[in-house]
Design an enzyme around this catalytic site. Structure first.
Site, PDB file in Angstrom:
ATOM      1  CG  HIS A  11       4.310  -1.791  11.323  1.00 29.17           C
ATOM      2  ND1 HIS A  11       5.068  -0.660  11.507  1.00 29.17           N
ATOM      3  CD2 HIS A  11       3.543  -1.553  10.225  1.00 29.17           C
ATOM      4  CE1 HIS A  11       4.767   0.226  10.565  1.00 29.17           C
ATOM      5  NE2 HIS A  11       3.852  -0.289   9.769  1.00 29.17           N
ATOM      6  CG  ASP A  48       4.960   2.970   7.362  1.00 28.00           C
ATOM      7  OD1 ASP A  48       4.047   3.449   6.667  1.00 28.00           O
ATOM      8  OD2 ASP A  48       4.754   2.087   8.219  1.00 28.00           O
ATOM      9  CG  HIS A  49       4.190   0.115   4.131  1.00 27.94           C
ATOM     10  ND1 HIS A  49       4.110  -1.193   4.543  1.00 27.94           N
ATOM     11  CD2 HIS A  49       3.775   0.871   5.184  1.00 27.94           C
ATOM     12  CE1 HIS A  49       3.663  -1.231   5.790  1.00 27.94           C
ATOM     13  NE2 HIS A  49       3.447   0.016   6.203  1.00 27.94           N
ATOM     14  CG  HIS A  81      -3.793  -0.104   6.920  1.00 26.69           C
ATOM     15  ND1 HIS A  81      -3.713   0.476   8.163  1.00 26.69           N
ATOM     16  CD2 HIS A  81      -2.673   0.282   6.261  1.00 26.69           C
ATOM     17  CE1 HIS A  81      -2.579   1.188   8.251  1.00 26.69           C
ATOM     18  NE2 HIS A  81      -1.937   1.082   7.105  1.00 26.69           N
ATOM     19  CG  HIS A 140      -0.387   0.073   2.538  1.00 27.78           C
ATOM     20  ND1 HIS A 140       0.446  -0.898   3.066  1.00 27.78           N
ATOM     21  CD2 HIS A 140      -0.489   1.028   3.497  1.00 27.78           C
ATOM     22  CE1 HIS A 140       0.795  -0.548   4.285  1.00 27.78           C
ATOM     23  NE2 HIS A 140       0.261   0.620   4.576  1.00 27.78           N
ATOM     24  CG  ASP A 146       0.854  -1.431   7.754  1.00 28.37           C
ATOM     25  OD1 ASP A 146       1.805  -2.191   7.981  1.00 28.37           O
ATOM     26  OD2 ASP A 146       0.981  -0.183   7.704  1.00 28.37           O
ATOM     27  CG  HIS A 165       0.152   4.297   4.764  1.00 28.16           C
ATOM     28  ND1 HIS A 165      -0.551   3.522   5.658  1.00 28.16           N
ATOM     29  CD2 HIS A 165      -0.704   5.267   4.345  1.00 28.16           C
ATOM     30  CE1 HIS A 165      -1.787   3.998   5.783  1.00 28.16           C
ATOM     31  NE2 HIS A 165      -1.903   5.051   4.992  1.00 28.16           N
TER      32      HIS A 165
HETATM   33 FE    FE Z   1       2.893   0.727   8.074  1.00 25.13          FE
HETATM   34 ZN    ZN Z   2       0.165   1.560   6.586  1.00 25.16          ZN
END
Ligand code: FE
Ligand code: ZN
Length: 257
Positions: free
Chosen positions: A175, A58-59, A113, A54, A137, A56
């Site tokens: 995570h 942090d990905h 998410h 996805h 996530d 985001h």
């Molecule tokens: Fe994340």
């Molecule tokens: Zn995420």
């Protein structure tokens, strides 16, 4: 296919898939580029694919830097994420297939998410192996992702797809949230001996700074309340006979935890 786990940022994991025969690698959700580049150099491998779950940061944060170093790498992501994943070239939908190093991964559309989230599942290549699920996530060890762009009904439908996979499947979520997730799980599932046991093991592992990922899907099915919206114990703890209402309440409580 070997899978290397890289711990980055405060609690993210990047997964590097490596085929030592062909010296090629793929990366799942590169939050950052530097640790990936270091690992590739150490392995002497060429990056051929970036699999994003996805959009985001942090990905996908490492996508463009990795592409600069490996311009031929192909960037995969969900079709609904068009315009949100840097460098995306392939727009995947439920049932699509991806291939890496002679193995075929199946794509699941798992909104909740985010509205565009996908997961990648590589079934076992032989009887001795286990399948590998890269779920970003959506499903976490002991928990599930927050609902930023989706509804409880969408998340239940998404998690149902993942729950249908074989018990032996290794769950590679993005995570290290396991300890806190299980702490919450114990508050809604007090009489689950396997859960109490799992919590103790995870506590020991985290005290030693060991990773708790991958987890095993069968264990998730028995101890993760977010895969048990239709389980009598969880339904009664949430005071509702309705599975969707149970999930909604559970997610609400976790948001406040
Ligand atoms: Fe994340
Ligand atoms: Zn995420």
């Amino acid at each position: 296919m070997e899978i290397h786990r890289l711990a980055v940022l405060s609690d993210n994991y990047i997964f590097l898939l490596h085929d030592p025969q062909q010296n090629v690698a793929a990366v799942v959700d590169p939050a950052v580029a530097t640790p990936v580049l270091q690992k590739l150099q150490q392995l002497g491998a060429t990056l051929t694919a970036i699999f994003n779950t996805h959009h985001h940061g942090d990905h996908v944060g490492g996508n463009m830097t990795l592409l600069e170093q490996f311009p031929d790498a192909i960037v995969y992501g969900g079709a609904e994420d068009r315009g949100r994943i840097p460098g995306q070239q392939v727009f995947l939908q439920e049932g699509d297939r991806v291939s890496f190093a002679g193995e075929t991964g199946e794509v699941f559309f798992v909104p909740g998410h985010t509205r565009a989230h996908i997961a990648y599942y590589f079934p076992p290549a032989t009887d001795e192996e286990t399948g590998n699920l890269f779920c970003g996530d959506t499903l976490f060890a002991g928990g599930c992702g927050r609902l930023f762009e989706g509804t409880p009904a969408q998340m239940v439908s998404s998690l149902s797809k993942l729950r249908a996979l074989p018990d032996a499947t290794q769950v590679w979520c993005a995570h290290e949230y396991t300890l806190n997730n299980l702490k919450f799980a114990l508050t809604v599932d007090r009489h689950n001996a396997e859960l109490a046991d799992r919590y103790a093991h995870v506590q020991t592992a985290r005290n030693r700074s060991e990773a708790t990922i991958p987890s095993v899907l069968g264990v998730e099915k028995r101890t993760n309340p977010f895969l048990r919206w239709d389980d009598p114990a969880i339904r009664s703890a949430m005071g509702s006979p309705d599975p969707l209402q149970t999930f909604r309440k559970l997610r609400g409580l976790k948001d406040q935890f």
